[in-house]
Design a protein around this motif. Sequence first.
Motif, PDB file in Angstrom:
ATOM      1  N   ASN A   1     -14.575  -0.033  -7.956  1.00 52.57           N
ATOM      2  CA  ASN A   1     -13.666   1.065  -8.299  1.00 52.57           C
ATOM      3  C   ASN A   1     -13.068   0.895  -9.686  1.00 52.57           C
ATOM      4  OD1 ASN A   1     -12.386   3.537  -7.637  1.00 52.57           O
ATOM      5  ND2 ASN A   1     -10.498   2.450  -7.154  1.00 52.57           N
TER       6      ASN A   1
ATOM      7  N   HIS B   1       4.777   1.916  -8.398  1.00 55.23           N
ATOM      8  CA  HIS B   1       3.583   1.148  -8.781  1.00 55.23           C
ATOM      9  C   HIS B   1       3.951  -0.290  -9.131  1.00 55.23           C
ATOM     10  CE1 HIS B   1       0.632   4.255  -8.542  1.00 55.23           C
ATOM     11  NE2 HIS B   1       1.147   4.998  -9.497  1.00 55.23           N
TER      12      HIS B   1
ATOM     13  N   SER C   1       2.214   1.837  -3.405  1.00 57.21           N
ATOM     14  CA  SER C   1       1.177   2.255  -4.356  1.00 57.21           C
ATOM     15  C   SER C   1       0.827   3.736  -4.203  1.00 57.21           C
ATOM     16  CB  SER C   1      -0.074   1.396  -4.151  1.00 57.21           C
ATOM     17  OG  SER C   1      -1.003   1.612  -5.176  1.00 57.21           O
ATOM     18  N   TYR C   2       0.627   4.176  -2.946  1.00 59.90           N
ATOM     19  CA  TYR C   2       0.299   5.588  -2.731  1.00 59.90           C
ATOM     20  C   TYR C   2       1.504   6.494  -2.999  1.00 59.90           C
ATOM     21  CZ  TYR C   2      -4.443   4.998  -1.091  1.00 59.90           C
ATOM     22  OH  TYR C   2      -5.790   4.735  -1.030  1.00 59.90           O
TER      23      TYR C   2
ATOM     24  N   LYS D   1      -5.444  -5.457  -5.996  1.00 64.54           N
ATOM     25  CA  LYS D   1      -6.394  -4.767  -6.877  1.00 64.54           C
ATOM     26  C   LYS D   1      -6.276  -3.256  -6.774  1.00 64.54           C
ATOM     27  CE  LYS D   1      -9.464  -7.345  -4.916  1.00 64.54           C
ATOM     28  NZ  LYS D   1     -10.679  -8.044  -4.434  1.00 64.54           N
ATOM     29  N   GLU D   2      -6.156  -2.743  -5.545  1.00 59.20           N
ATOM     30  CA  GLU D   2      -6.015  -1.298  -5.376  1.00 59.20           C
ATOM     31  C   GLU D   2      -4.750  -0.789  -6.059  1.00 59.20           C
ATOM     32  OE1 GLU D   2      -6.622  -3.421  -3.011  1.00 59.20           O
ATOM     33  OE2 GLU D   2      -8.534  -2.875  -2.085  1.00 59.20           O
TER      34      GLU D   2
ATOM     35  N   VAL E   1      -7.682  -6.165 -13.077  1.00 59.09           N
ATOM     36  CA  VAL E   1      -8.415  -6.141 -11.814  1.00 59.09           C
ATOM     37  C   VAL E   1      -9.730  -6.899 -11.947  1.00 59.09           C
ATOM     38  CG1 VAL E   1      -9.562  -4.668 -10.134  1.00 59.09           C
ATOM     39  CG2 VAL E   1      -7.381  -3.962 -11.088  1.00 59.09           C
TER      40      VAL E   1
ATOM     41  N   SER F   1       0.836  -1.209   0.000  1.00 57.35           N
ATOM     42  CA  SER F   1       0.000   0.000   0.000  1.00 57.35           C
ATOM     43  C   SER F   1       0.866   1.253   0.000  1.00 57.35           C
ATOM     44  CB  SER F   1      -0.916  -0.008   1.221  1.00 57.35           C
ATOM     45  OG  SER F   1      -1.642   1.199   1.309  1.00 57.35           O
TER      46      SER F   1
ATOM     47  N   GLN G   1      -4.853   4.931 -12.587  1.00 53.67           N
ATOM     48  CA  GLN G   1      -5.065   6.365 -12.373  1.00 53.67           C
ATOM     49  C   GLN G   1      -3.868   7.181 -12.860  1.00 53.67           C
ATOM     50  OE1 GLN G   1      -6.808   5.630  -8.071  1.00 53.67           O
ATOM     51  NE2 GLN G   1      -6.926   7.796  -8.543  1.00 53.67           N
TER      52      GLN G   1
ATOM     53  N   CYS H   1      -5.360  -0.457  -9.715  1.00 53.06           N
ATOM     54  CA  CYS H   1      -6.229   0.711  -9.955  1.00 53.06           C
ATOM     55  C   CYS H   1      -5.437   2.010  -9.828  1.00 53.06           C
ATOM     56  CB  CYS H   1      -7.403   0.714  -8.968  1.00 53.06           C
ATOM     57  SG  CYS H   1      -8.683  -0.495  -9.347  1.00 53.06           S
ATOM     58  N   HIS H   2      -4.554   2.092  -8.836  1.00 52.86           N
ATOM     59  CA  HIS H   2      -3.725   3.292  -8.679  1.00 52.86           C
ATOM     60  C   HIS H   2      -2.805   3.481  -9.880  1.00 52.86           C
ATOM     61  CE1 HIS H   2      -4.189   3.221  -4.005  1.00 52.86           C
ATOM     62  NE2 HIS H   2      -5.253   3.681  -4.628  1.00 52.86           N
TER      63      HIS H   2
ATOM     64  N   PHE I   1     -15.382  -5.683  -8.382  1.00 49.97           N
ATOM     65  CA  PHE I   1     -14.581  -4.573  -7.845  1.00 49.97           C
ATOM     66  C   PHE I   1     -15.063  -3.265  -8.468  1.00 49.97           C
ATOM     67  CE2 PHE I   1     -10.655  -2.165  -6.961  1.00 49.97           C
ATOM     68  CZ  PHE I   1     -10.517  -2.485  -5.623  1.00 49.97           C
TER      69      PHE I   1
END
Length: 798
Positions: A402, A356, A337-338, A367-368, A393, A334, A375, A371-372, A400
């Motif tokens: 999102n 990433h 990713s952020y 999955k997040e 995803v 996480s 984006q 998605c990131h 999912f």
Amino acid sequence: MPDEFLSKETENFSAMAVTTPPPERQALVKACVARDWSKAIRILNSILDQSCTVQDICNRAFCYSRLELHKHVIKDCDKALELDHSNLQACVLKGHALTALGKQEDALQAWKQGYEDALGQPVDLKQLLELQELLANSESDSSVVFDSQNAEPPDSSISVANSTCKSPVKPAEKAKPLQKEVSISSQVVQKPRSISLDLRLSRGIAQVNEGNYDQAIAIFNQILRDNPASPEALIGRGTAYAFQRKLETAISDFSKAIQSNPTTGEAWKRRGQARAALGDSVEAVKDLRRALEFDPKSSDILHERGMVFFKSKDYEDAVEDLSACVQLDKDNKSAYSYMGLALVSVGDYKRAFEAHEKAVELDPEFKEGWCHMAQSYQELGEYAKGVECLEKVLSMDSRFVNAYRLLGMLRHGLGNHKNAIKELSAGLEWDKSNVECLYLRASCWHAIGDYANAKKDYDAVLNLDVDSQEKFVLQCLAFYQRELALYTASKANVFFSLFDIDGDLHPMFKEAWCKRLHPKGVCEVVVRQPPLRDSLKKGRLKQQDFVMTKSKKILLEAADRIGKKIQYSCPGFLQNKRQHRMAGLAAIEIAQKVSNTWHALRESCISGGTNETKGGKRPKKKERSNMVSQNRGGACCSSSSSDTTSCSYHEEKPSSGRLTLGWQDVYSIAVKWRQASEPCDSVVWVNRLSEDFNAGFGSHTPMILGQAKIVRYYPNFKRAFSIAKALMLERKNVNNAANELVDLSDPEKLEAIKIAQTCSDLYSTVNEDFWLVIPCNSIAYEGLFVRYTVVKYMGQPT
């Protein structure tokens, strides 16, 4: 053995025999004998604040194990092993904690690593043999299970300076070591008749971890009735409330825990998390900073604070915290990713995609993370790569939501509204109250002329209970968009020239729409649009004729060819075919209008200025419909009369008798096409709004927003910044927000401007919001320039 050595050993032994253990150590022994593990942990926290030793860290890990706080055990064991990689006690405790969490393979690996590191080192042979037996039992598929309610961990002990306290079987019994046999049957302890405080705490925490929040709260309530100031119970109950989204109540409990024991880092951390969830990023950062003072190497706190910084758009600090987090916890997907999203925002694309890639490398089914990454690709305008990530995803999880939302946004960005509706509808099948999906689908229905479905989705957005400021803004916009959809429905089958948002809609409505204000004030003043059923009854929404004739095909192909020329070949710009066609049709209409006006002027000159054609007749004018707009003449009418509009781009006849076509007449055509092509973009003429709004508003194209470098426009920043500095030095003044001159003639200020490297440097010199005009020199006429390009510096950059 030499006599000298013997004498020294005797001397040391005598010293140990007469030395009195410090008060804290004595209190620690008493707490352990009484099985008051929470108190023992608090004492160890105090000891570790003064002097951090490996043994005390292991002691605290043991106390955590008695409370079944296995994650804390692992955390302390990792700390101890970082300081002494051959510490056998830490290896044993970590393995038991991992086993209790169901991670048998990780436990076996921890024991193996500890055994290998201990070989050849001066370690306790008894513990080494114990570890060897654990490995032998594990490798022979004998489960190594530890139940803290019924059994003691094998030979676990707490060393307290000059004395050692073994965990007692019963408080009244003398402490003694347990057998080395690692099996529950040989170590079963008679269950006491009354449940201890620590056991109730551990059960409450277990209920929180299992998602049984009401049961957890009930357990903590019982504890707090007997001990109202128990920090552990307050933190546990506050955590349960936080999971139930009762954030204010949770914050109250965490605050009480802090009042009871200000050194409880967990309380500071939890309160910071709750405040972040409420959107109070400033106070959240303060709490998390305090939590880090008690645990400077906590990857969890660094991760949490990095997330708060990211959501508050403090991207540089977010990158710093998340980078520190992954240094301590290299498997934190996480955080990677952020960190990728934050790096994209500050323009470091190479490092962003490295982060990433690392996130999804750690967990290919994250999955997040995918998605990131999508984006970030969307931000750079790389549509195909974004879709590829999102399809991965959905192949993992077709529910999912999102991923469907982001796919809808990508399709919408390409102008493919029908496919966007399909993606968003698929997401809404699994989450019918997803406000982002509902709002975007409503805007797509609106754009393609399905006003009934658009109104239905806008109404659904307005009826939702939202829990964030961003979602509340979407609700406000849904009100304005619904009114616009109803207005457009009333104009669906009239001449396109009668579609006149600027002339028909009240200035207050347009102003509130642009500012995204709460619609309450608008509703009290502005007359609402007629219901959709009225338009249906009056036959205004007839079946559209979508038959593709040869002439339509030729027109659209020409529009598409022309419209493609507006596309920027720069990062961040998607190939929006709908906008291309809009631009092409607008260009064709403008060309027709200019051509007609030019021919009319020419013929007027030939005929002696009578404005007649060769046949002696005046040019025919399209008749205006006698249908008056629903907004005309009522309480919400604009300042224009019912006969004129802001977009009246018909030819004018001045006193000279000649036809003219003003610049606004030309641009009004493009504006109208832009309004029709993407109705959810607030595109209006500023001079048709209120005077106050007109004075302080313009079309803003940001190159930098705080710390975010806008990928589409930032390439122009260096040049714009250089020109702005040169003009400030030349003119020695700028304009402030009140349109007053700010004097910059002071030599120190001029020097500061000269050496400025960032917007923040310039802002600190002027010390208020300011703007300046950059002249645009004519390439057709030497010495002629237009003063209309404005560079603004708004708000203190961070």
